[in-house]
Design an enzyme around this catalytic site. Sequence first.
Site, mmCIF file in Angstrom:
data_model
loop_
_atom_site.group_PDB
_atom_site.id
_atom_site.type_symbol
_atom_site.label_atom_id
_atom_site.label_comp_id
_atom_site.label_asym_id
_atom_site.label_seq_id
_atom_site.Cartn_x
_atom_site.Cartn_y
_atom_site.Cartn_z
ATOM 1 N N THR A 230 3.642 11.770 3.677
ATOM 2 C CA THR A 230 5.004 12.696 4.238
ATOM 3 C C THR A 230 5.711 11.706 4.076
ATOM 4 O O THR A 230 6.944 12.726 3.935
ATOM 5 C CB THR A 230 4.452 12.583 5.671
ATOM 6 N N GLU A 249 4.007 5.669 -5.013
ATOM 7 C CA GLU A 249 2.907 5.330 -5.467
ATOM 8 C C GLU A 249 2.133 5.913 -3.895
ATOM 9 O O GLU A 249 2.507 5.377 -2.825
ATOM 10 C CB GLU A 249 2.301 3.794 -4.545
ATOM 11 N N CYS A 283 -4.853 1.206 -1.057
ATOM 12 C CA CYS A 283 -4.255 2.691 -1.882
ATOM 13 C C CYS A 283 -5.912 3.010 -2.369
ATOM 14 O O CYS A 283 -6.313 4.165 -2.531
ATOM 15 C CB CYS A 283 -3.419 2.978 -2.292
HETATM 16 P P1 NAD Z 1 4.223 4.757 5.133
HETATM 17 O O1 NAD Z 1 4.587 6.160 4.714
HETATM 18 O O2 NAD Z 1 4.174 5.613 7.588
HETATM 19 O O3 NAD Z 1 5.231 3.581 5.573
HETATM 20 C C1 NAD Z 1 5.591 2.948 4.251
HETATM 21 C C2 NAD Z 1 7.187 2.796 4.692
HETATM 22 O O4 NAD Z 1 8.533 3.942 4.336
HETATM 23 C C3 NAD Z 1 7.344 1.541 6.132
HETATM 24 O O5 NAD Z 1 8.481 0.610 5.096
HETATM 25 C C4 NAD Z 1 8.192 2.644 6.775
HETATM 26 O O6 NAD Z 1 8.435 2.408 7.433
HETATM 27 C C5 NAD Z 1 9.234 3.625 5.678
HETATM 28 N N1 NAD Z 1 9.164 4.639 6.432
HETATM 29 C C6 NAD Z 1 8.663 5.477 7.351
HETATM 30 N N2 NAD Z 1 9.619 6.875 7.091
HETATM 31 C C7 NAD Z 1 10.458 7.096 6.589
HETATM 32 C C8 NAD Z 1 11.166 7.985 5.575
HETATM 33 N N3 NAD Z 1 11.663 8.892 6.415
HETATM 34 N N4 NAD Z 1 12.124 7.183 5.180
HETATM 35 C C9 NAD Z 1 12.105 6.185 4.533
HETATM 36 N N5 NAD Z 1 11.485 5.418 4.630
HETATM 37 C C10 NAD Z 1 10.517 5.892 5.617
HETATM 38 O O7 NAD Z 1 3.000 3.978 4.985
HETATM 39 P P2 NAD Z 1 1.538 3.645 5.715
HETATM 40 O O8 NAD Z 1 1.375 3.569 7.101
HETATM 41 O O9 NAD Z 1 2.855 1.982 6.060
HETATM 42 O O10 NAD Z 1 1.030 2.449 4.802
HETATM 43 C C11 NAD Z 1 -0.212 3.687 4.658
HETATM 44 C C12 NAD Z 1 -0.258 4.761 3.284
HETATM 45 O O11 NAD Z 1 0.215 4.324 2.312
HETATM 46 C C13 NAD Z 1 -1.273 5.728 2.809
HETATM 47 O O12 NAD Z 1 -1.417 6.306 3.457
HETATM 48 C C14 NAD Z 1 -1.962 4.471 1.577
HETATM 49 O O13 NAD Z 1 -2.864 5.421 1.127
HETATM 50 C C15 NAD Z 1 -0.611 4.322 1.343
HETATM 51 N N6 NAD Z 1 -0.871 3.066 0.377
HETATM 52 C C16 NAD Z 1 -0.492 4.193 -1.217
HETATM 53 C C17 NAD Z 1 -0.121 2.100 -2.281
HETATM 54 C C18 NAD Z 1 -0.264 2.591 -3.731
HETATM 55 O O14 NAD Z 1 -0.161 1.650 -4.085
HETATM 56 N N7 NAD Z 1 -0.977 3.704 -4.068
HETATM 57 C C19 NAD Z 1 -0.276 1.274 -1.785
HETATM 58 C C20 NAD Z 1 -0.710 0.887 -0.927
HETATM 59 C C21 NAD Z 1 -0.291 1.952 0.492
#
Ligand code: NAD
Length: 483
Positions: A230, A249, A283
């Site tokens: 999202t 990612e 992830c």
């Molecule tokens: P998230 O997407 O809610 O947040 C990640 C980062 O984005 C945070 O620093 C947050 O403050 C920032 N953010 C939030 N809204 C934003 C916006 N509108 N614009 C820019 N930045 C914004 O994710 P989370 O809850 O921290 O992590 C969980 C998700 O991440 C899971 O779906 C997981 O699978 C995925 N993940 C993927 C990997 C990978 O390498 N593929 C690794 C770790 C986590």
Amino acid sequence: MTTDSPLRIDHWIGNAPVASAARDEVRDPGRLADMVGLVARGGAYEVDLAVRTAAEAFRTWRETPVETRAALLRQAADLLEAEAPAVVGIMARESGMLVATNTAEIGMAANIVRDNAEAGAAFLAPEAYEDAESWVGVEKRPIGVIAAIVPWNAPIILAMRKVSPALICGNTVVVKPAPTAPIGLSLLLEKMAALFPPGVINVVHGGAEVGRALATHPLVGKVSFTGGGTVARAIMKDAAEGLKGVQFELGGNDPAIILEDADLDLAIPRIVGGAFRRSGQFCFAVKRVYAPSSLYDEVVARIRAEVDKFRVGHPLEPGVTFGPINNAGQYRALQGLLARTRASGATVEELGSWVSEKSEADGYYMRPVLVSDIDPEAELVQVEQFGPLLPVVRYDDLDAVIDSINAGELGLGSSIWTRDTDRAVAVARELETGMTFVNNAGTSRLGQKNIPFGGVKQSGIGRESSPIGLREYIDYHAINYHR
Ligand code: NAD
């Protein structure tokens, strides 16, 4: 409860702290009464300051020889390891992750930094072609300022997967840690930044507002993001304004496919570790297990016995092997998924035992949950849970399992469990995922160095790690000289 006073964490811009009037509380998810830190909350002003500082530093950093950049990164890797003991406890208190997990994470992050330092010179070497009429040079150039937006679940590794390739290629960075695990990363980045010229590594704290300001800033050349789909969609829209590149990612719904000839003595502990490490919050965790009918009861019984060994509690309590969920939003989402899974009629078992029993007032605790006799189309099988609920699905037709997996929107990792090497590779090739692990649920050290980490479809855009990951941080410049 700890009596430490909360750490005050500022932004870090041009190798100096920058405060903000607003601060966010970071609370221990396993002891909600414990305030671990008060972290500056930035906005458009701090982002602009950091990006301009990074853009100024880029002018000289890009000209710094790659060997010098590599030497500084190697020093940074040593520093990460040296600083680990000072931060792993703080990381446990802010994220809920075990101290041993945090120590291992920093070690792996240091290796990632070393790998990128080592790969840089060969990767950046220009290509040259010539004939009687002309010669052609294809040079790789850094992009400029990279915005690195990082999640909470493994902040050090995930930040170093962005910072170190960006830096070796000659870019400068602005890192935005996640609001629910910013402190350990921030402390390490401040120390690391001090090794480099001011402005090469900058940190701005805050939530979506800071992320948006980075994605829309005209001097940011590319946004590298790890997190959920999202937020990725929002970043892509924001970055579209300036036609900026993105590297994502994202999540996965990684299947572990057990074949009839699997070595269950080897497979079960690795599958359970792959599913429940970090309380399931990573992830490429095993998110669903497929077991053939002939082995189904045995697989479920063995997983139950293995999962039941977990000792649940606060990561700083002696003997704990299973910590809390990182934040309220994730906890509530998991509780909802658990309730709906129970209501669906599947067999739901909460396993493990408490080191000392906790309530919701203490923190976001969940015991590890095994779900069996579940419909292959159930929500828990088809969505990414990102938490400690593991469904085990019975199958009779492997082709139908592969079709069902490939019909999903996500495609990060997958694993196959068999003694038959040829069959493993054949099944791996059928799967629409970015990576397949055979007889394990993650990468070996050789894999960490050489696997372009990432997923297909909605699990990501681009790759991290390995020389292929370096491609995310360069542009090309071609010169055609006519004789
Ligand atoms: P998230 O997407 O809610 O947040 C990640 C980062 O984005 C945070 O620093 C947050 O403050 C920032 N953010 C939030 N809204 C934003 C916006 N509108 N614009 C820019 N930045 C914004 O994710 P989370 O809850 O921290 O992590 C969980 C998700 O991440 C899971 O779906 C997981 O699978 C995925 N993940 C993927 C990997 C990978 O390498 N593929 C690794 C770790 C986590």
